[in-house]
Every structure is written in structure tokens, then in C-alpha cells.
Design a protein around this motif. Structure first.
Motif, PDB file in Angstrom:
ATOM      1  N   THR A   1      40.683  44.730  47.958  1.00 35.15           N
ATOM      2  CA  THR A   1      39.871  43.660  48.533  1.00 35.15           C
ATOM      3  C   THR A   1      39.155  42.818  47.478  1.00 35.15           C
ATOM      4  O   THR A   1      38.777  41.680  47.747  1.00 35.15           O
ATOM      5  CB  THR A   1      38.816  44.241  49.487  1.00 35.15           C
ATOM      6  OG1 THR A   1      38.028  45.209  48.771  1.00 35.15           O
ATOM      7  CG2 THR A   1      39.472  44.932  50.677  1.00 35.15           C
ATOM      8  N   ASP A   2      38.965  43.368  46.283  1.00 34.93           N
ATOM      9  CA  ASP A   2      38.127  42.693  45.285  1.00 34.93           C
ATOM     10  C   ASP A   2      38.949  42.141  44.123  1.00 34.93           C
ATOM     11  O   ASP A   2      40.048  42.605  43.830  1.00 34.93           O
ATOM     12  CB  ASP A   2      37.078  43.664  44.735  1.00 34.93           C
ATOM     13  CG  ASP A   2      36.169  44.206  45.828  1.00 34.93           C
ATOM     14  OD1 ASP A   2      36.060  43.557  46.890  1.00 34.93           O
ATOM     15  OD2 ASP A   2      35.578  45.284  45.627  1.00 34.93           O
ATOM     16  N   ARG A   3      38.354  41.146  43.447  1.00 33.81           N
ATOM     17  CA  ARG A   3      39.009  40.547  42.285  1.00 33.81           C
ATOM     18  C   ARG A   3      38.538  41.161  40.974  1.00 33.81           C
ATOM     19  O   ARG A   3      39.146  40.951  39.931  1.00 33.81           O
ATOM     20  CB  ARG A   3      38.731  39.037  42.254  1.00 33.81           C
ATOM     21  CG  ARG A   3      39.430  38.260  43.364  1.00 33.81           C
ATOM     22  CD  ARG A   3      39.366  36.768  43.063  1.00 33.81           C
ATOM     23  NE  ARG A   3      40.188  36.012  43.996  1.00 33.81           N
ATOM     24  CZ  ARG A   3      39.733  35.282  44.990  1.00 33.81           C
ATOM     25  NH1 ARG A   3      38.421  35.245  45.226  1.00 33.81           N
ATOM     26  NH2 ARG A   3      40.543  34.609  45.783  1.00 33.81           N
ATOM     27  N   GLU A   5      32.171  40.909  46.482  1.00 33.04           N
ATOM     28  CA  GLU A   5      33.042  42.033  46.804  1.00 33.04           C
ATOM     29  C   GLU A   5      32.630  42.702  48.103  1.00 33.04           C
ATOM     30  O   GLU A   5      31.538  42.494  48.622  1.00 33.04           O
ATOM     31  CB  GLU A   5      32.983  43.055  45.658  1.00 33.04           C
ATOM     32  CG  GLU A   5      33.416  42.504  44.312  1.00 33.04           C
ATOM     33  CD  GLU A   5      33.234  43.504  43.181  1.00 33.04           C
ATOM     34  OE1 GLU A   5      32.408  44.435  43.333  1.00 33.04           O
ATOM     35  OE2 GLU A   5      33.912  43.371  42.144  1.00 33.04           O
ATOM     36  N   TRP A  51      31.346  40.084  50.697  1.00 31.76           N
ATOM     37  CA  TRP A  51      32.405  39.073  50.686  1.00 31.76           C
ATOM     38  C   TRP A  51      32.975  38.878  52.085  1.00 31.76           C
ATOM     39  O   TRP A  51      33.176  37.757  52.542  1.00 31.76           O
ATOM     40  CB  TRP A  51      33.544  39.479  49.735  1.00 31.76           C
ATOM     41  CG  TRP A  51      34.756  38.625  49.965  1.00 31.76           C
ATOM     42  CD1 TRP A  51      34.958  37.355  49.519  1.00 31.76           C
ATOM     43  CD2 TRP A  51      35.890  38.942  50.782  1.00 31.76           C
ATOM     44  NE1 TRP A  51      36.154  36.866  49.991  1.00 31.76           N
ATOM     45  CE2 TRP A  51      36.749  37.822  50.768  1.00 31.76           C
ATOM     46  CE3 TRP A  51      36.266  40.072  51.522  1.00 31.76           C
ATOM     47  CZ2 TRP A  51      37.960  37.799  51.456  1.00 31.76           C
ATOM     48  CZ3 TRP A  51      37.474  40.052  52.203  1.00 31.76           C
ATOM     49  CH2 TRP A  51      38.298  38.923  52.173  1.00 31.76           C
ATOM     50  N   ARG A  52      33.236  39.976  52.781  1.00 31.26           N
ATOM     51  CA  ARG A  52      33.883  39.899  54.096  1.00 31.26           C
ATOM     52  C   ARG A  52      33.048  39.095  55.084  1.00 31.26           C
ATOM     53  O   ARG A  52      33.567  38.246  55.817  1.00 31.26           O
ATOM     54  CB  ARG A  52      34.136  41.317  54.613  1.00 31.26           C
ATOM     55  CG  ARG A  52      35.049  41.386  55.816  1.00 31.26           C
ATOM     56  CD  ARG A  52      35.700  42.752  55.953  1.00 31.26           C
ATOM     57  NE  ARG A  52      34.757  43.856  55.968  1.00 31.26           N
ATOM     58  CZ  ARG A  52      34.692  44.790  55.014  1.00 31.26           C
ATOM     59  NH1 ARG A  52      35.476  44.733  53.950  1.00 31.26           N
ATOM     60  NH2 ARG A  52      33.825  45.781  55.096  1.00 31.26           N
ATOM     61  N   ARG A 103      32.882  35.350  53.897  1.00 33.30           N
ATOM     62  CA  ARG A 103      34.154  34.680  54.161  1.00 33.30           C
ATOM     63  C   ARG A 103      34.286  34.363  55.648  1.00 33.30           C
ATOM     64  O   ARG A 103      34.725  33.266  56.037  1.00 33.30           O
ATOM     65  CB  ARG A 103      35.304  35.590  53.711  1.00 33.30           C
ATOM     66  CG  ARG A 103      36.711  35.079  54.058  1.00 33.30           C
ATOM     67  CD  ARG A 103      37.186  34.034  53.095  1.00 33.30           C
ATOM     68  NE  ARG A 103      38.472  33.468  53.491  1.00 33.30           N
ATOM     69  CZ  ARG A 103      39.368  32.975  52.643  1.00 33.30           C
ATOM     70  NH1 ARG A 103      39.134  32.994  51.346  1.00 33.30           N
ATOM     71  NH2 ARG A 103      40.487  32.462  53.067  1.00 33.30           N
ATOM     72  N   ARG A 116      43.477  41.502  41.136  1.00 34.57           N
ATOM     73  CA  ARG A 116      42.909  42.363  42.164  1.00 34.57           C
ATOM     74  C   ARG A 116      42.480  43.677  41.507  1.00 34.57           C
ATOM     75  O   ARG A 116      42.982  44.039  40.449  1.00 34.57           O
ATOM     76  CB  ARG A 116      43.923  42.659  43.281  1.00 34.57           C
ATOM     77  CG  ARG A 116      44.350  41.443  44.092  1.00 34.57           C
ATOM     78  CD  ARG A 116      43.235  40.932  44.983  1.00 34.57           C
ATOM     79  NE  ARG A 116      43.672  39.843  45.847  1.00 34.57           N
ATOM     80  CZ  ARG A 116      43.624  38.557  45.522  1.00 34.57           C
ATOM     81  NH1 ARG A 116      43.161  38.197  44.342  1.00 34.57           N
ATOM     82  NH2 ARG A 116      44.027  37.627  46.377  1.00 34.57           N
ATOM     83  N   ARG A 151      42.396  36.812  50.929  1.00 32.86           N
ATOM     84  CA  ARG A 151      41.611  36.135  49.893  1.00 32.86           C
ATOM     85  C   ARG A 151      42.293  34.854  49.411  1.00 32.86           C
ATOM     86  O   ARG A 151      42.030  34.377  48.313  1.00 32.86           O
ATOM     87  CB  ARG A 151      41.333  37.069  48.708  1.00 32.86           C
ATOM     88  CG  ARG A 151      40.290  38.128  49.043  1.00 32.86           C
ATOM     89  CD  ARG A 151      39.608  38.697  47.808  1.00 32.86           C
ATOM     90  NE  ARG A 151      38.482  37.880  47.396  1.00 32.86           N
ATOM     91  CZ  ARG A 151      37.283  38.370  47.023  1.00 32.86           C
ATOM     92  NH1 ARG A 151      37.059  39.672  47.035  1.00 32.86           N
ATOM     93  NH2 ARG A 151      36.328  37.559  46.641  1.00 32.86           N
TER      94      ARG A 151
END
Length: 506
Positions: free
Chosen positions: A100-102, A121, A125-126, A129, A381, A448
Motif C-alpha cells: 500500500t505504501d511508497r 501511508e 493515506w486511505r 485518498r 512500493r 495508488r
């Protein structure tokens, strides 16, 4: 003397161990890959500014043709480089919950602008977004069209004044297009006239240069931020210069106060963020009901800033690359002009949201430009929970980095025949449908994917249509072809700019 020599040997041995301690990670998992070099891993050319990330990863990509993935090292960080479409789709979409994270460093306290949608993150983030996605709907973007048209008029006025006594000039196109995209983001994100086309350099344009001006110091700082975040914090280094941070925080805070005091409402991104702060929307995912994102001035500034950062530089670079290719390929440029001319005759000189949809060839040119010159050279990722690779018994650990070599995929002859040739027809509906998922990723993909994709394409189509209807472009004595990429640049960019000749259409 003997004690001193032994101490040096022990220190050297410790340093060597520390720098190579992870180098058996992929061997233990029986995953093939290039042999790493102490300290550098497999990115020596990137770290020493001898090659771009795109070129470095493309070399590995070509050396391991036929593999689904290979194990490499970014300095000492084990990194899984994905090479085949099925595993790319698996990671980006099907098993996204593991990735899920960069892995981008952010510090909302010391560097508020880094706490943006690109870097955030997990749950934060969810939720963010989820809340921001509606602000980029077709309806919201359509409401911004009058702002885009105003920027288009400023572009034409700038050219008319610059070319007042001549019918042709030579211009560095990256700076030229950056002035336009800076004004677009200023108007659509901040509700302000950045006035980048004025003879005196705009403060906002200067801030953009401060953030993304290629330099070895900036590139080195970026390496530390990614691979040694603890050292980055200890040394109190900054992702962006403090004056950039202060400039945008103050600008957003003052703009919000001014709008509230005078009850000003404008159809722009800043107003949408303000609406989110004032709304009582509780549409969080069920698992996140106990976590809420507070839309403080700093958080709003961070989102507006990343819109500015991602919007003006990636779009302006793509526009300049596209104009370069159209100058080289005059037949395609002429076909694009005829398409614009037909559309103007049908809808009138002010191109609407609907009329821009008729510019199919123009859009194909932009898509082909982003294939040949993807602004984001690779997608990053981080494995957020241990993951068993499909059809194997191999597990990669939480914290393992994953890279998708966008540039290498875009230049693979399996998917794009004669990849160095500029061919917009690659993006006809038929050709798009024949390609597998995961080989064309200028905006990323999966949950993403770039949230501003629709806005970016609209902005660039309008800019090109406005410009090419009045002017044509050609090569000049300063034009470099093929272009040489700059290894110091934050995004894919050419060395020494893109110089072209602009002529008035008769």
C-alpha cells in the motif's frame, strides 16, 4: 603501531560487514539478480550521477529477459525489480493490500508540506485518498475550464508580445511550458494569478525552480532521505528548502483567511479542500472508523503543494517533450493542426470540455510522449506485510522495496515495436486493447494511480490545442536530437533543455 593497525582493520571489517550485511537476501531466497557492489548495491551509476534511474534499471531489465522478477539492491536495501506484466498486475492491483505504501519519507511536524497524498501511508493515506477522489471528478474539472481558458489567453498574449516585431523566435520549451503550467496550477489549485508570463520572474516560478532544479546536492539529499531516513533526520536535512516550505504555508494560510473574511468562493482545488474541512462526511472505510483526518491549514497546504509540484513540472516537461517530437515529425504536427482546425470550425475558438474529446490524435501524441519519456522513471512500493510470491514458496519480508521499471517497459520491443520511434497510433483503441496490463504506466496504476490523471491530460490537451492553432514549431540550431537525459533531475528531463523555433501560422 600494531594496535593502531588492528583497530583500522577491525573498523574497516565492520564497515564492510555493515555495507554488505544484506547481500545474501536474494541468494537465500533463490532469486536471481545482478551482483551488488559494497555501499552502492546495483545503483552505482545513479549514485554517482553517471546515469538516470531509467537507464540503470533498463540495463538490468534487458540483462534478465525472460525472468518474472530479479533481486537487486539499492545501496544495501533489498529490492525486488518486477519484469513481467502478470506479476506487475499482482503487486499493483490484486495484492495491493501487501504493497500500500511508497516508502517516501515524510515529517508532518518538521516539514509539513511532505505530509501529502503522494507520501502518506496506511490508514491516513486511505482516508485522505477517499476524501480527495471526488475533487477530481469530471464534473469538478469541467467547472475549472474557464480558469484553464484564462491561462491559455495569457499564453497567447505572452507570445504575441514576445514576437511583436518578428514572425519567428527560438525558445527553450521547458521554461516556456512551465510558465503556462505554473499559471494553471496557481489558478486551479490556489485561486491566485501567478503571473508567470510576466517579464519579471514570478515568485511561484522561482519556488518551482528551488524545488526541482537539478543539482548533485539535491540528488544526494534525496538518496539519504530514501535510504537513510534516520541519518536524514539526525542531520536535520530538508526535503524542500525552508523558504519554500514557509512560502507555501503562509500563502495558503493567508488565502484561506482572506476567503473566509470576505466570503469568497471559487471553483478551485483550495475551495474543495476547505469544503472537506467543513463537511461532516463520515464515509470512512469500516476498518478506519476510529481514525479521522483533520483538515488543518498545514494539511490543506500540503495537498495544494503536491498538486502544484506534480502538476506544473510533470505536465510542462511532457508538453516540451511532445513539442520536440512534433517539431521532428512535421507530418504528424500537420495532421494535429488539421484536427484542431476541424474542431475549432465545429465548436468555435473557445474549446470546451466536450470539444477537447474530439482531439483524438492530439491525445495520442501526448500518450506516446509519456511512453517515450515517462516523467516517473520507476514506480516504488514497499512490502507492508510479509508476502509469498505467486506460484512459489518464497516469502519477502515486510519493509522490502519493490520497483517497477516504467521506462524499460515503455521501451521494450515486445510491447512497443521500434520503441525509439514516435508513433501516436500505438494508442488507437485497437492497439491499446491488444497490450497487456502493466506495460504502460506513466500515471501508475491500481489504487495508488495518479489522482490528477484526468486533470493533467485535459490541461495538456488545451495547452497544445491553443498553441498549435496559432503557431507551428520547428527545429533550430540549438535543437538536440536525440535528447540526452539528465541524471541529476528529479523527474525524467533532458540535459540543456529543449530548444525549438516558433513560427506564426499564416
Amino acid at each position: 603501531m600494531i594496535f593502531f593497525l588492528m583497530a583500522i582493520i577491525l573498523i574497516a571489517a565492520f564497515i564492510y560487514y555493515y555495507l554488505t550485511r544484506t547481500f545474501d537476501y536474494w541468494k537465500n531466497r533463490q532469486i536471481t539478480g545482478p551482483t551488488p557492489i559494497p555501499f552502492f548495491g546495483n545503483i552505482q551509476d545513479i549514485a554517482l550521477f553517471r546515469a538516470t534511474q531509467a537507464e540503470c534499471l533498463q540495463k538490468i531489465y534487458k540483462n534478465y529477459e525472460g525472468e518474472k522478477y530479479v533481486g537487486m539492491f539499492q545501496l544495501s536495501t533489498p529490492t525486488l525489480l518486477l519484469l513481467e506484466p502478470p506479476i506487475i498486475k499482482q503487486i499493483l492491483v490484486k495484492d495491493f493490500q501487501h504493497f500500500t505504501d511508497r516508502g517516501h519519507h515524510y515529517d508532518g511536524e518538521r516539514e509539513p508540506l511532505t505530509a501529502n497524498l503522494v507520501n502518506l501511508e496506511g490508514v491516513k493515506w486511505r482516508i485522505l485518498r477517499h476524501k480527495l477522489t471526488p475533487t477530481f471528478s469530471s464534473g469538478k474539472i469541467k467547472n475549472m475550464m474557464y480558469l484553464l481558458h484564462d491561462c491559455g489567453k495569457q499564453l497567447l498574449q505572452y507570445l504575441q508580445e514576445t514576437m511583436e516585431s518578428t514572425n519567428e523566435i527560438e525558445i527553450e520549451m521547458r521554461d516556456f511550458t512551465a510558465k503556462f503550467t505554473t499559471d494553471v496550477i496557481g489558478s486551479c489549485a490556489f485561486g491566485l494569478n501567478f503571473n508567470s508570463m510576466s517579464p519579471e520572474s514570478s515568485a511561484f516560478r522561482q519556488m518551482g525552480r528551488e524545488v526541482l532544479q537539478p543539482s548533485k546536492i539535491f540528488a544526494f539529499s534525496k538518496l539519504l532521505r530514501v535510504f537513510f531516513p534516520a541519518l536524514f533526520r539526525t542531520l536535520k536535512l530538508r526535503t524542500f528548502p525552508k523558504k519554500v516550505n514557509d512560502f507555501f504555508l503562509n500563502m495558503v494560510t493567508e488565502t484561506l483567511k482572506h476567503r473566509q473574511k470576505h466570503n469568497i468562493r471559487r471553483e478551485d482545488f483550495l475551495n474543495m479542500l476547505t469544503d472537506l474541512r467543513e463537511s461532516k462526511d463520515e464515509m470512512n472505510p469500516e476498518s478506519d472508523q476510529d481514525f479521522e483526518v483533520e483538515f488543518t491549514d498545514n494539511l490543506i497546504a500540503a495537498q495544494a503543494f503536491v498538486f502544484f509540484l506534480a502538476g506544473f513540472e510533470t505536465s510542462s516537461t511532457t508538453l516540451s517533450f511532445c513539442l520536440h517530437e512534433l517539431a521532428i515529425n512535421k507530418e504528424i504536427q500537420n495532421d494535429v493542426f488539421e484536427e484542431i482546425k476541424r474542431t475549432v470550425e465545429k465548436y468555435g475558438p473557445t474549446l470546451s470540455y466536450e470539444s477537447l474529446k474530439d482531439l483524438i490524435l492530439l491525445e495520442q501524441c501526448l500518450l506516446e510522449t509519456m511512453r517515450k519519456y515517462p516523467p516517473v522513471q520507476a514506480l516504488a512500493r514497499i512490502c507492508t506485510k510479509s508476502y509469498q510470491l505467486p506460484e512459489t514458496s518464497t516469502t519477502i519480508d515486510k519493509g522490502t522495496a519493490v520497483l517497477i521499471p516504467v521506462y524499460a517497459l515503455h521501451h521494450d520491443e515486445k510491447y512497443f515495436a521500434n520503441p525509439e520511434k514516435f508513433e501516436p497510433q500505438r494508442f488507437s483503441k485497437k492497439n491499446i486493447n491488444q497490450r497487456p496490463f502493466g506495460v504502460y504506466l506513466p500515471f501508475g496504476d491500481g489504487p495508488r494511480i495518479c489522482i490528477g490523471k484526468r486533470f493533467a491530460l485535459l490541461e495538456m490537451k488545451l495547452a497544445l490545442a491553443t498553441f498549435l492553432f496559432k503557431y507551428e514549431i520547428d527545429v533550430c540550431s540549438k535543437t538536440r536530437h536525440p535528447l540526452v537525459l539528465d541524471p541529476r533531475a528529479f523527474i525524467l528531463a533532458p540535459k540543456d533543455g529543449i530548444w525549438l523555433k516558433i513560427n506564426r501560422r499564416k
